[in-house]
Design a protein around this motif. Structure first.
Motif, PDB file in Angstrom:
ATOM      1  N   SER A 230      20.366  73.523   5.512  1.00 42.37           N
ATOM      2  CA  SER A 230      21.643  73.019   5.685  1.00 42.37           C
ATOM      3  C   SER A 230      22.157  71.870   6.654  1.00 42.37           C
ATOM      4  O   SER A 230      22.723  70.844   6.220  1.00 42.37           O
ATOM      5  CB  SER A 230      22.728  74.035   5.667  1.00 42.37           C
ATOM      6  OG  SER A 230      24.088  73.731   5.536  1.00 42.37           O
ATOM      7  N   LYS A 231      21.560  72.197   7.945  1.00 47.55           N
ATOM      8  CA  LYS A 231      22.119  71.176   8.762  1.00 47.55           C
ATOM      9  C   LYS A 231      21.272  69.928   8.703  1.00 47.55           C
ATOM     10  O   LYS A 231      22.107  68.708   8.964  1.00 47.55           O
ATOM     11  CB  LYS A 231      21.592  71.729  10.430  1.00 47.55           C
ATOM     12  CG  LYS A 231      22.031  70.989  11.608  1.00 47.55           C
ATOM     13  CD  LYS A 231      21.517  71.363  12.812  1.00 47.55           C
ATOM     14  CE  LYS A 231      21.717  70.594  14.021  1.00 47.55           C
ATOM     15  NZ  LYS A 231      21.619  71.148  15.225  1.00 47.55           N
ATOM     16  N   GLY A 232      20.279  69.931   8.165  1.00 43.89           N
ATOM     17  CA  GLY A 232      19.426  68.668   8.220  1.00 43.89           C
ATOM     18  C   GLY A 232      19.787  67.834   6.911  1.00 43.89           C
ATOM     19  O   GLY A 232      20.041  66.745   7.106  1.00 43.89           O
ATOM     20  N   VAL A 233      20.246  68.572   5.953  1.00 47.87           N
ATOM     21  CA  VAL A 233      20.544  67.678   4.739  1.00 47.87           C
ATOM     22  C   VAL A 233      21.854  67.294   4.846  1.00 47.87           C
ATOM     23  O   VAL A 233      22.572  66.266   4.048  1.00 47.87           O
ATOM     24  CB  VAL A 233      20.195  68.498   3.363  1.00 47.87           C
ATOM     25  CG1 VAL A 233      18.841  68.937   3.443  1.00 47.87           C
ATOM     26  CG2 VAL A 233      21.262  69.778   3.450  1.00 47.87           C
ATOM     27  N   SER A 234      22.874  67.981   5.487  1.00 47.43           N
ATOM     28  CA  SER A 234      24.541  67.638   5.663  1.00 47.43           C
ATOM     29  C   SER A 234      24.497  66.971   6.522  1.00 47.43           C
ATOM     30  O   SER A 234      25.654  66.171   6.915  1.00 47.43           O
ATOM     31  CB  SER A 234      24.767  68.932   5.553  1.00 47.43           C
ATOM     32  OG  SER A 234      24.985  69.700   6.693  1.00 47.43           O
ATOM     33  N   GLN A 235      23.678  66.776   7.950  1.00 45.48           N
ATOM     34  CA  GLN A 235      24.116  66.060   9.017  1.00 45.48           C
ATOM     35  C   GLN A 235      23.076  64.981   9.413  1.00 45.48           C
ATOM     36  O   GLN A 235      23.116  64.019   9.651  1.00 45.48           O
ATOM     37  CB  GLN A 235      24.314  67.004  10.118  1.00 45.48           C
ATOM     38  CG  GLN A 235      25.474  67.777   9.873  1.00 45.48           C
ATOM     39  CD  GLN A 235      25.614  68.947  11.242  1.00 45.48           C
ATOM     40  OE1 GLN A 235      25.943  68.445  12.278  1.00 45.48           O
ATOM     41  NE2 GLN A 235      25.382  70.237  10.845  1.00 45.48           N
ATOM     42  N   GLY A 236      21.687  65.674   9.796  1.00 43.63           N
ATOM     43  CA  GLY A 236      20.748  64.603  10.273  1.00 43.63           C
ATOM     44  C   GLY A 236      20.196  63.692   9.188  1.00 43.63           C
ATOM     45  O   GLY A 236      19.765  62.632   9.811  1.00 43.63           O
ATOM     46  N   ALA A 237      20.560  63.637   8.037  1.00 41.98           N
ATOM     47  CA  ALA A 237      20.188  62.772   6.957  1.00 41.98           C
ATOM     48  C   ALA A 237      21.080  61.512   6.960  1.00 41.98           C
ATOM     49  O   ALA A 237      20.977  60.607   6.281  1.00 41.98           O
ATOM     50  CB  ALA A 237      19.873  63.120   5.613  1.00 41.98           C
ATOM     51  N   TYR A 238      22.380  61.530   7.989  1.00 44.78           N
ATOM     52  CA  TYR A 238      23.402  60.759   7.797  1.00 44.78           C
ATOM     53  C   TYR A 238      23.441  59.828   8.923  1.00 44.78           C
ATOM     54  O   TYR A 238      23.246  60.550  10.100  1.00 44.78           O
ATOM     55  CB  TYR A 238      24.652  61.141   7.231  1.00 44.78           C
ATOM     56  CG  TYR A 238      24.486  61.639   5.828  1.00 44.78           C
ATOM     57  CD1 TYR A 238      24.487  60.889   4.797  1.00 44.78           C
ATOM     58  CD2 TYR A 238      24.448  63.302   5.612  1.00 44.78           C
ATOM     59  CE1 TYR A 238      24.585  61.517   3.605  1.00 44.78           C
ATOM     60  CE2 TYR A 238      24.498  63.630   4.360  1.00 44.78           C
ATOM     61  CZ  TYR A 238      24.342  63.024   3.222  1.00 44.78           C
ATOM     62  OH  TYR A 238      24.521  63.239   2.001  1.00 44.78           O
ATOM     63  N   ALA A 239      23.784  58.639   8.946  1.00 43.14           N
ATOM     64  CA  ALA A 239      24.183  57.557  10.111  1.00 43.14           C
ATOM     65  C   ALA A 239      25.443  58.282  10.923  1.00 43.14           C
ATOM     66  O   ALA A 239      25.449  58.199  12.108  1.00 43.14           O
ATOM     67  CB  ALA A 239      24.181  56.265   9.621  1.00 43.14           C
ATOM     68  N   GLN A 240      26.425  58.760  10.191  1.00 38.10           N
ATOM     69  CA  GLN A 240      27.766  59.075  10.658  1.00 38.10           C
ATOM     70  C   GLN A 240      27.731  60.528  10.989  1.00 38.10           C
ATOM     71  O   GLN A 240      27.423  61.272   9.848  1.00 38.10           O
ATOM     72  CB  GLN A 240      28.855  58.578  10.185  1.00 38.10           C
ATOM     73  CG  GLN A 240      28.892  57.048   9.959  1.00 38.10           C
ATOM     74  CD  GLN A 240      29.123  56.404  11.287  1.00 38.10           C
ATOM     75  OE1 GLN A 240      29.469  56.822  12.546  1.00 38.10           O
ATOM     76  NE2 GLN A 240      28.460  55.110  11.740  1.00 38.10           N
ATOM     77  N   VAL A 254      34.001  78.589   2.597  1.00 39.62           N
ATOM     78  CA  VAL A 254      33.021  78.794   1.701  1.00 39.62           C
ATOM     79  C   VAL A 254      32.899  78.060   0.410  1.00 39.62           C
ATOM     80  O   VAL A 254      32.154  77.622  -0.161  1.00 39.62           O
ATOM     81  CB  VAL A 254      32.337  80.038   1.915  1.00 39.62           C
ATOM     82  CG1 VAL A 254      31.059  80.262   0.822  1.00 39.62           C
ATOM     83  CG2 VAL A 254      31.872  80.528   3.474  1.00 39.62           C
ATOM     84  N   SER A 255      33.923  78.239  -0.151  1.00 35.19           N
ATOM     85  CA  SER A 255      34.337  77.989  -1.576  1.00 35.19           C
ATOM     86  C   SER A 255      34.527  76.488  -1.652  1.00 35.19           C
ATOM     87  O   SER A 255      34.267  75.965  -2.884  1.00 35.19           O
ATOM     88  CB  SER A 255      35.556  78.786  -2.166  1.00 35.19           C
ATOM     89  OG  SER A 255      36.620  78.371  -1.456  1.00 35.19           O
ATOM     90  N   ALA A 256      34.838  75.882  -0.674  1.00 32.00           N
ATOM     91  CA  ALA A 256      35.216  74.387  -0.466  1.00 32.00           C
ATOM     92  C   ALA A 256      34.115  73.460  -0.231  1.00 32.00           C
ATOM     93  O   ALA A 256      33.889  72.528  -0.507  1.00 32.00           O
ATOM     94  CB  ALA A 256      36.373  74.031   0.310  1.00 32.00           C
ATOM     95  N   VAL A 257      33.177  74.200   0.612  1.00 31.02           N
ATOM     96  CA  VAL A 257      31.939  73.338   1.252  1.00 31.02           C
ATOM     97  C   VAL A 257      30.551  74.016   0.788  1.00 31.02           C
ATOM     98  O   VAL A 257      30.338  75.305   1.303  1.00 31.02           O
ATOM     99  CB  VAL A 257      32.060  73.360   2.931  1.00 31.02           C
ATOM    100  CG1 VAL A 257      30.878  72.554   3.509  1.00 31.02           C
ATOM    101  CG2 VAL A 257      33.589  72.815   3.209  1.00 31.02           C
ATOM    102  N   SER A 258      29.790  73.562   0.217  1.00 28.60           N
ATOM    103  CA  SER A 258      28.603  73.895  -0.168  1.00 28.60           C
ATOM    104  C   SER A 258      27.455  73.516   0.940  1.00 28.60           C
ATOM    105  O   SER A 258      27.584  72.844   2.047  1.00 28.60           O
ATOM    106  CB  SER A 258      27.877  73.269  -1.344  1.00 28.60           C
ATOM    107  OG  SER A 258      27.291  71.796  -0.921  1.00 28.60           O
ATOM    108  N   PRO A 259      26.333  74.506   1.012  1.00 26.98           N
ATOM    109  CA  PRO A 259      25.472  74.348   2.143  1.00 26.98           C
ATOM    110  C   PRO A 259      24.733  72.891   2.286  1.00 26.98           C
ATOM    111  O   PRO A 259      24.598  72.671   3.330  1.00 26.98           O
ATOM    112  CB  PRO A 259      24.551  75.529   2.029  1.00 26.98           C
ATOM    113  CG  PRO A 259      25.079  76.429   0.967  1.00 26.98           C
ATOM    114  CD  PRO A 259      26.051  75.621   0.047  1.00 26.98           C
ATOM    115  N   SER A 260      24.962  72.252   1.243  1.00 22.85           N
ATOM    116  CA  SER A 260      24.512  70.697   1.362  1.00 22.85           C
ATOM    117  C   SER A 260      25.455  69.868   1.779  1.00 22.85           C
ATOM    118  O   SER A 260      25.128  68.900   2.249  1.00 22.85           O
ATOM    119  CB  SER A 260      23.782  70.430   0.087  1.00 22.85           C
ATOM    120  OG  SER A 260      24.801  70.452  -0.963  1.00 22.85           O
ATOM    121  N   ASP A 261      26.561  70.350   1.996  1.00 15.08           N
ATOM    122  CA  ASP A 261      27.870  69.339   2.480  1.00 15.08           C
ATOM    123  C   ASP A 261      27.980  69.645   3.907  1.00 15.08           C
ATOM    124  O   ASP A 261      28.819  68.766   4.530  1.00 15.08           O
ATOM    125  CB  ASP A 261      29.007  69.658   1.532  1.00 15.08           C
ATOM    126  CG  ASP A 261      28.929  68.988   0.060  1.00 15.08           C
ATOM    127  OD1 ASP A 261      28.213  68.461  -0.053  1.00 15.08           O
ATOM    128  OD2 ASP A 261      29.480  69.605  -0.697  1.00 15.08           O
TER     129      ASP A 261
END
Length: 334
Positions: A230-240, A254-261
């Motif tokens: 979740s940390k890698g795909v929602s943060q590490g892959a992005y420049a900001q 939890v209902s508003a934010v998916s693990p990939s977000d």
């Protein structure tokens, strides 16, 4: 020592859990002699289970695809129905059963005869699902079962991979685990050429067999593998990167934010910390507004300025788009 019937079930489970076993390994696991293992293998064959044996010191036993289904399991129509159902659940990432579907499908397809594999493939190839909710990046169930198999058997995997820019590269990895969210599948693996852990989207993987050789499994990158992905795909892959405080309880977040977000963290005061990322600050503004919950920006300060600029722009658009007023200013003109 296990009774014969219980031992046969245990032997079958071992054969399904690993691609190949030596006779000595099976004898040790079952607490019997190698001769008893040979007799039990013969009993499984009599029941219709396709067990292959290779001679020699490096030989062993392997559960293979047979000419007919084991009679104690399913008839042809039932087997096709189950395989199609499992493929549908696995390919669409149904929450709570996706990973179990892949494991069960891998075991079932291992013993499906060719005629039934063709029926299952035809049904999946010429069936178009109509799904609710946001669009998903679909992944072929056969790719998922192949990835699950190399994770299980500890074999190196070679594949072509497309990144988020569409650029293609060849990878050689030591696969570790498959991780499923409600929208996507990810493969966590040790990248041999880069000597580091990597997370790959399964829908961007094109396996390039043959696979192998086998490798000694290494400890995973984190105890909480779901959190790591979740940390890698929602943060590490992005420049900001951004950190927000959501003014709602973790259950609502939890209902508003998916693990990939993004990655959520409960705070003592009943609020929730969100760590997320985006390709640009402008896209982050859109992302946080789409959450639909009250929030404050903790970092970066540049995001606060972008949100203010968006507020001013929306305010001017609202004023220009308001219906014209009547002369007395009491309502819209007719």
């Amino acid at each position: 020592m296990l009774e014969t019937s219980a031992r046969l079930l245990r032997l079958l489970s071992l054969l399904q859990a690993h691609r190949e076993w030596t006779g000595a390994d099976l004898a040790e696991r079952l607490g019997v002699t190698a001769r008893t293992v040979r007799r039990d293998v013969d009993r499984l064959r009599e029941l219709g289970y396709p067990v292959n044996a290779s001679p020699g010191t490096g030989g062993g036993y392997q559960l293979g695809a047979g000419a007919e289904l084991p009679p104690l399991l399913l008839d042809d129509d039932e087997a096709v129905a189950v395989a199609v159902g499992l493929r549908t659940a696995a390919g669409n990432g149904v929450e709570g059963i996706g990973e179990a579907s892949v494991r069960a499908l891998a075991k079932l397809e291992q013993v499906l005869p060719g005629r039934l594999r063709r029926r299952v493939s035809a049904l999946n190839e010429f069936t178009v699902p109509m799904l609710r909710g946001p669009a998903r990046a679909t992944v072929d169930a056969s790719v998922l079962t192949e990835l699950a198999a190399v994770c299980r058997d500890g074999e190196r995997l070679r594949f072509a991979y497309r990144d988020h820019n569409g650029d293609s590269s060849r990878r050689t990895v030591e696969p570790f685990r498959l991780v499923c969210t409600e929208r996507r599948w990810y493969l966590v693996a040790w990248d041999v050429d880069r000597a580091d852990w990597r997370t790959f989207r399964a829908d961007r993987i094109e396996p390039r067999p043959p696979h192998g050789p086998r490798f000694a499994p290494r400890p995973g990158p984190a105890e909480d593998l779901a959190g790591y992905v979740s940390k890698g795909v929602s943060q590490g892959a992005y420049a900001q990167q951004a950190v927000l405080r959501l003014h709602c309880a973790p259950e609502e977040a939890v209902s508003a934010v998916s693990p990939s977000d993004g990655v959520l963290e409960a705070e003592p005061g009943g609020t929730t910390l969100l760590r997320t990322g985006g390709a640009s600050l402008d896209l982050l503004v859109i992302h946080v507004l789409m959450l639909g919950v009250e929030f404050e920006v903790l970092e970066p300060p540049e995001l606060v300025a972008r949100i203010g600029a968006a507020r001013d722009l929306l305010g001017r658009a609202t004023e220009r788009s308001a219906p014209p007023r009547r002369a007395d200013g009491t309502g819209a003109a007719r």
